[in-house]
Design an enzyme around this catalytic site. Sequence first.
Site, PDB file in Angstrom:
ATOM      1  N   CYS A  77       6.818  -5.678 -21.836  1.00 27.77           N
ATOM      2  CA  CYS A  77       6.346  -6.957 -21.304  1.00 27.77           C
ATOM      3  C   CYS A  77       5.781  -7.779 -22.450  1.00 27.77           C
ATOM      4  O   CYS A  77       4.938  -7.295 -23.207  1.00 27.77           O
ATOM      5  CB  CYS A  77       5.256  -6.705 -20.261  1.00 27.77           C
ATOM      6  SG  CYS A  77       4.396  -8.213 -19.801  1.00 27.77           S
ATOM      7  N   CYS A  86      -1.997  -4.922 -16.782  1.00 23.01           N
ATOM      8  CA  CYS A  86      -1.581  -3.556 -17.117  1.00 23.01           C
ATOM      9  C   CYS A  86      -2.454  -2.980 -18.231  1.00 23.01           C
ATOM     10  O   CYS A  86      -2.965  -3.703 -19.075  1.00 23.01           O
ATOM     11  CB  CYS A  86      -0.127  -3.527 -17.583  1.00 23.01           C
ATOM     12  SG  CYS A  86       1.044  -3.838 -16.248  1.00 23.01           S
ATOM     13  N   GLN A 288      -0.950  -2.210   1.888  1.00 20.02           N
ATOM     14  CA  GLN A 288      -0.769  -1.500   0.617  1.00 20.02           C
ATOM     15  C   GLN A 288       0.200  -2.259  -0.290  1.00 20.02           C
ATOM     16  O   GLN A 288       1.277  -2.665   0.150  1.00 20.02           O
ATOM     17  CB  GLN A 288      -0.222  -0.099   0.892  1.00 20.02           C
ATOM     18  CG  GLN A 288      -1.180   0.783   1.675  1.00 20.02           C
ATOM     19  CD  GLN A 288      -2.309   1.336   0.815  1.00 20.02           C
ATOM     20  OE1 GLN A 288      -2.297   1.212  -0.406  1.00 20.02           O
ATOM     21  NE2 GLN A 288      -3.286   1.941   1.454  1.00 20.02           N
ATOM     22  N   CYS A 413      -9.335   4.415  -3.911  1.00 21.00           N
ATOM     23  CA  CYS A 413      -8.700   3.786  -5.081  1.00 21.00           C
ATOM     24  C   CYS A 413      -9.677   3.758  -6.259  1.00 21.00           C
ATOM     25  O   CYS A 413      -9.421   3.071  -7.245  1.00 21.00           O
ATOM     26  CB  CYS A 413      -8.198   2.384  -4.738  1.00 21.00           C
ATOM     27  SG  CYS A 413      -9.469   1.345  -4.022  1.00 21.00           S
TER      28      CYS A 413
HETATM   29  N1  SAH Z   1      -6.373   2.122   5.493  1.00 19.82           N
HETATM   30  C1  SAH Z   1      -5.759   0.840   5.275  1.00 19.82           C
HETATM   31  C2  SAH Z   1      -6.651  -0.151   4.531  1.00 19.82           C
HETATM   32  C3  SAH Z   1      -7.370   0.339   3.313  1.00 19.82           C
HETATM   33  S1  SAH Z   1      -8.110  -0.902   2.295  1.00 19.82           S
HETATM   34  C4  SAH Z   1      -4.423   0.983   4.600  1.00 19.82           C
HETATM   35  O1  SAH Z   1      -4.087   2.050   4.077  1.00 19.82           O
HETATM   36  O2  SAH Z   1      -3.649   0.014   4.595  1.00 19.82           O
HETATM   37  C5  SAH Z   1      -9.757  -0.943   2.825  1.00 19.82           C
HETATM   38  C6  SAH Z   1      -9.980  -1.701   4.102  1.00 19.82           C
HETATM   39  O3  SAH Z   1     -11.383  -1.670   4.383  1.00 19.82           O
HETATM   40  C7  SAH Z   1      -9.609  -3.187   4.038  1.00 19.82           C
HETATM   41  O4  SAH Z   1      -8.756  -3.481   5.116  1.00 19.82           O
HETATM   42  C8  SAH Z   1     -10.951  -3.912   4.193  1.00 19.82           C
HETATM   43  O5  SAH Z   1     -10.839  -5.140   4.899  1.00 19.82           O
HETATM   44  C9  SAH Z   1     -11.769  -2.904   4.961  1.00 19.82           C
HETATM   45  N2  SAH Z   1     -13.224  -2.988   4.808  1.00 19.82           N
HETATM   46  C10 SAH Z   1     -13.926  -3.382   3.735  1.00 19.82           C
HETATM   47  N3  SAH Z   1     -15.239  -3.262   3.957  1.00 19.82           N
HETATM   48  C11 SAH Z   1     -15.397  -2.785   5.219  1.00 19.82           C
HETATM   49  C12 SAH Z   1     -16.516  -2.444   6.012  1.00 19.82           C
HETATM   50  N4  SAH Z   1     -17.757  -2.564   5.558  1.00 19.82           N
HETATM   51  N5  SAH Z   1     -16.301  -1.961   7.249  1.00 19.82           N
HETATM   52  C13 SAH Z   1     -15.038  -1.805   7.720  1.00 19.82           C
HETATM   53  N6  SAH Z   1     -13.931  -2.105   7.003  1.00 19.82           N
HETATM   54  C14 SAH Z   1     -14.100  -2.596   5.764  1.00 19.82           C
END
Ligand code: SAH
Length: 459
Positions: A77, A86, A288, A413
Site C-alpha cells: 500500500c 494498518c 461486524q 476486540c
Molecule cells: N454482538 C454483536 C455486537 C458487538 S459490538 C455482533 O457481534 O455483531 C458491541 C455492541 O455493544 C454494539 O452494538 C454497541 O452498540 C453495544 N453497546 C455499547 N455499549 C453498550 C452498553 N453500555 N450496553 C449495551 N450495549 C452496548
Amino acid sequence: MKQTVILKKNDEIPLTITALTALGSGVGHHAGLTVFVENTAIGDEVLAHIIKVKATYAVGIIKKILTPSPDRIEPDCPVFAGCGGCAFRHLNYEAEKRAKLQQVQDALQRIGGIDCPVEDILSTGETRRYRNKAQYPVGMTADGKTIIGFYAKRSHRIVDCRDCVLQPASFAPLLDIVAAWAAESGVAVYDEETGRGQLRHIYLRKGFHTDETMVCLVVTTPKLPRLDALCTRLTAADPTVKSVVLNINRAKTNVILGDICITVFGSDFIEDTLCGLRFRISPLSFYQVNPRGAEILYRKAADFAALTGSELLLDLYCGTGTIGLSMAHRAKQVVGVEIIAQAIENAKDNAARNGIENARFFCDDAAGAAKRLLFEGLRPDVVVLDPPRKGCSTDVIDAVSQMQPDRVVYVSCDPATLARDCKRFAALGYAVRRAAAVDMFPRTGHVEAVVLLVRKTPD
Ligand code: SAH
C-alpha cells in the site's frame, strides 16, 4: 548523585528488535532502556534515530535497516507509512498472526494472571478487501483541494487515500462521485477548527453476500442542494447502491455519527447474510466489519457455548442480534440486550424474518439490564458478552456472576480489557477454561479473542 544519561534525543543507535507491541511498534533494548520503533519486525537490526526519551522508555524511528528480519515484506500500500489504519503491512502474514496470538496470550497472563493457553489464531487468510465498512473523513488542503481518506497515526491530519486496500474496490468510485457533487453543488467541506462547512464524513457499507451498498453522508444539515442528482449518479454508476442516507451531526466532536438519519434514496437499511441467516443493517447499528471472519468467530463462540437445545442464552451487547440468533436453533430461549435502538429494531426484524421464535430483545444499557434481569429472576445457562473495546463495567460482571450461568463466552476486540474482566470474573468464581484468537482485522494492530469462562463448583 548525577544520573548517567543513557540516551538523548537525536542519538542514533543500532538496535535489534525482539518483540512487537499491541499497536505494532517494534521493541528493542539499549543499555536496559526499552526503545520503541514503529514499522519494524522481530529480528530486524536497525539504526534508530531517537526522537523521544522518557524515564523508562525511548522512541525512535528507522534511520536505516542494517539487517532486515526474514519476516519483512514490501508493503502493498503506497500510504502505509503515513496512514493510521494498518500496522503490519510490512510483515508476512504468518509473522503477524504469531505476534497477535502472543499479544492475546501475554494480556491474559500479565493483566489477567490467567494460565490458559490460547489454542490458536483463526483467520480467513484474506489480508486485502475484507472490510465491508469505511468512514472516510473529508477535508481540504491549504490550496483548496478536497481530500478524502483516513487519519494519520495519532492525528487528525487526513491521509488522502480513496482506494484503501482493506475496503471493497467498489468504494473508491462512490467517493469520487460524492466529491464531484459536493464541489459542483457548493457543498463545503467541514472544518474541524471553525465548525464551518457541511460535509464531514462519507460512510460506506456493503453486504458482501447480498451485494447491497449503503452510502451515508455525515453532514451538518439536511438542507443540501441537488441530492436527487447525487442519488441518480450514485445508482447509475453502481447499481448495488440500495440506500443513500444523511446522518446529521452538528456537534463539535470527533464522534463520527450523529443520532438522526434521513433516508434520501431507497431503503433505510441494507441486508447481508451471516451464518446462513439474513440480517438488516441500519446506519447506526453495529455490524461486524469482516463478515467472513465473524462467521469463524461465531463458530468458535458456539463451540465454547456448547448448547444442547435446553439452555437459556443471554446475549449482552447483542448489536443486531447476530450471535444470539446464530445460536438460537441450539438454545431453548435467547434474550438479547443492546443500547442502540436502531440495532434492537434490526434484531427484532432479523429474528422474525429468519423465522426464529425463541428470541427476545431489549434496548437497554448492559449493566442496568443485567441487574434488572437478575432481579426478575432470569437464570441463563450461558451468557455471551461482546462489549466494545472498553470492556464490561464491574456492575455487568457482578450481575452476570450472580445469575450463576454455567458458562460465560466472552468475545472481545481488546485483549487487555478482556484480561482485566476475566480477572474480575475469577474473583467471583469463574475460571477461564479455553481461549482462542481470531484475526478479524488483518494488517491492523487489532485482534479479536474469545474465551470460555466456567463456573467453578465449590469443593
Ligand atoms: N454482538 C454483536 C455486537 C458487538 S459490538 C455482533 O457481534 O455483531 C458491541 C455492541 O455493544 C454494539 O452494538 C454497541 O452498540 C453495544 N453497546 C455499547 N455499549 C453498550 C452498553 N453500555 N450496553 C449495551 N450495549 C452496548
